[in-house]
Design an enzyme around this catalytic site. Structure first.
Site, PDB file in Angstrom:
ATOM      1  N   GLY A  72       0.852  -1.137   0.047  1.00  0.00           N
ATOM      2  CA  GLY A  72      -0.158  -0.182  -0.113  1.00  0.00           C
ATOM      3  C   GLY A  72       0.735   1.358  -0.040  1.00  0.00           C
ATOM      4  N   GLU A  81       4.838  -3.364  -7.046  1.00  0.00           N
ATOM      5  CA  GLU A  81       4.853  -4.722  -6.303  1.00  0.00           C
ATOM      6  C   GLU A  81       4.715  -5.771  -7.287  1.00  0.00           C
ATOM      7  OE1 GLU A  81       5.461  -5.294  -3.121  1.00  0.00           O
ATOM      8  OE2 GLU A  81       5.073  -3.305  -2.749  1.00  0.00           O
ATOM      9  N   GLU A 131      11.071  -8.465   0.336  1.00  0.00           N
ATOM     10  CA  GLU A 131      10.134  -8.270   1.315  1.00  0.00           C
ATOM     11  C   GLU A 131       8.842  -8.841   0.835  1.00  0.00           C
ATOM     12  OE1 GLU A 131      12.211  -5.902   0.151  1.00  0.00           O
ATOM     13  OE2 GLU A 131      13.782  -5.931   2.035  1.00  0.00           O
TER      14      GLU A 131
END
Lengths: 274, 274
Positions: B70, B90, B136
């Site tokens: 986000g 992403e 991540e």
DNA sequence: CTAATAGTGTCTATTAGACAGTATGTT
DNA sequence: AACATACTGTCTAATAGACACTATTAG
């Protein structure tokens, strides 16, 4: 680049909350109800209408146009709390059915500045409104005509009547999601016409598989009245036996009857969930 | 009290946009997909899993916890645009299925400052992801157990596994609307566990009456695979003949077959809507 | 051959749609 | 009596659930 801190406490103490640009948020309330349209034939039943509450704007922008009740949210207020506050300001109602509808974030949806607005749909029983509405507020009956390409919504409140036309644009095939483009609208402010059609569709959908409709009914009602509400929201006639089959598990028959029409009296029912 | 102006132009030129307090907004993306869990028996099919993409937080607050991808929205960006931007950051995906889920506005949902966040659900076919995920980011398989009072969600990504428990609180009878209270959660940041359960329920609902599931499927699939995806999302077994009856109008049989398992080969189908 | 999945036929149960019929108030 | 609505019975059509059966592959 943000500096990194060892502990969360240390991080928060040094956090500069001004690095991202901020904006204002408002809540818009789409308050639906059903009203009775009197008929002049003593034999005939009142017709049920589906209606929405709108307010006439006193100030710019969109001065003198109709819009949904709404307002800015405070810094110490959630959207839900702001919605409840605005509802209490507009009506005398508390703790009624509300659900979040949609958050609209078009850059220029408000000519004053960047405002993101979240709409909530509320369903009320108009007869529970004891206070009179403010001068600027009015219930509008809505009649929906829908075809493959567009909606045509007629609003009328006895004093005035207008039509808005909204084009349907299929944006997603798998779920048949539509975007709505306002083709004709001289009377409704901001993007509220879009919010209204989103709300109508949400209601139309939920009425089929939930008991949502009872939020708009009084404590006692006849099955004929209830069926009319379903019909006016779904925009189609239902067959009596089929309707009664489905509804019979959701309601309780009472001893009371409704008389006075030039025909057989009708048994009054209550919602079972109450 | 605002001064009143004759024309809208004059009003806007004199409008002071600082009179209402402002806040920041973020977009959270709930990206769902299905993955295959290998079985060690050569005869057995891979098991389909339902999975969500999460990112490990590098900074405070909630450092080292998992959260949904986000970010903040820009002043010249709608929520949808911000969502697309974040999705592109992403993954390498564009123009995939997204839908607005919910806008969360609890005062202290972010310890840094007042942030209102709108979540979007996105459905992807994992196999279309060509780039590798950032270090991540990770796909977590989700297993949902539900009873009358609570959900228990198990997340695992091969390296780690954890359970979160969410209590269901009935807030509205007519539509059986629930509020969710996190009972146990040591691994997911912010209110994102709540967003996940809202998304799962939305998907579960829509899979029954739309073609939404095909957004997570590859171009070719067997009916067995498709049925498994339905089963894993709905959380129950379906009967083969019933499933095939319902699905047959939505798919097209191809000439291709899938062989290699120690059993009869399966015909590959395509989604009709493509 | 065997285990595992693919795929179909058919019976039954449930639900939805259609229509005709009866019941009973007011004027 | 006549009209308008209330309410029910029943036939049929469509859909969903259940189960048994056949088909076909790799090892």
């Amino acid at each position: 680049m943000e500096k990194t801190y060892e502990t969360e406490k240390e991080f928060l103490e040094n956090y500069d909350s001004t690095i991202y640009e901020k904006l204002s948020m408002t809540v818009d309330l789409l308050i639906f109800s059903v009203s009775n349209k009197k008929t002049n034939n003593y034999r005939k039943l009142d017709r049920k209408c589906f209606s929405v509450l709108m307010v006439k704007r006193k100030d710019h922008p969109f001065k003198n146009k109709w819009c949904l009740p709404g307002g800015f949210i405070g810094v110490k207020e959630t959207l839900e709390e702001a919605g409840e506050r605005i509802l209490a300001e507009e009506t005398n109602l508390h703790k009624i059915y509300t659900e979040q509808l949609y958050t609209n974030s078009e850059i220029n949806r408000d000519p004053r500045m960047r405002i993101v607005s979240t709409s909530y749909m509320a369903l009320v029983d108009k007869d529970k409104l004891t206070d009179t509405l403010s001068l600027e507020a009015s219930w509008f009956n809505i009649t929906v005509l829908e075809d493959e390409e567009k909606y045509s919504l007629t609003f009328d409140n006895e004093k005035e009547s207008f039509v808005i036309i909204i084009e349907k644009i299929l944006t997603e095939k798998t779920t048949e999601k539509y975007d709505y483009k306002i083709i004709k609208n001289e009377h409704i402010a901001f993007d509220h016409a879009k919010t209204i059609i989103i709300g109508i569709n949400r209601l139309k959908n939920k009425i089929e598989y939930t008991d949502i409709v009872f939020n708009m009914m009084g404590s006692y009602f006849t099955l004929g009245e209830l069926q009319q509400v379903y019909e006016v929201i779904l925009g189609k006639k239902l067959l009596d036996p089929a309707f009664r089959r489905i509804i019979k598990d959701k309601v309780i028959k009472t001893e009371k009857v409704k008389t006075g029409g030039g025909h057989r009296p009708s048994v009054l029912y209550k919602y079972k969930g109450e």
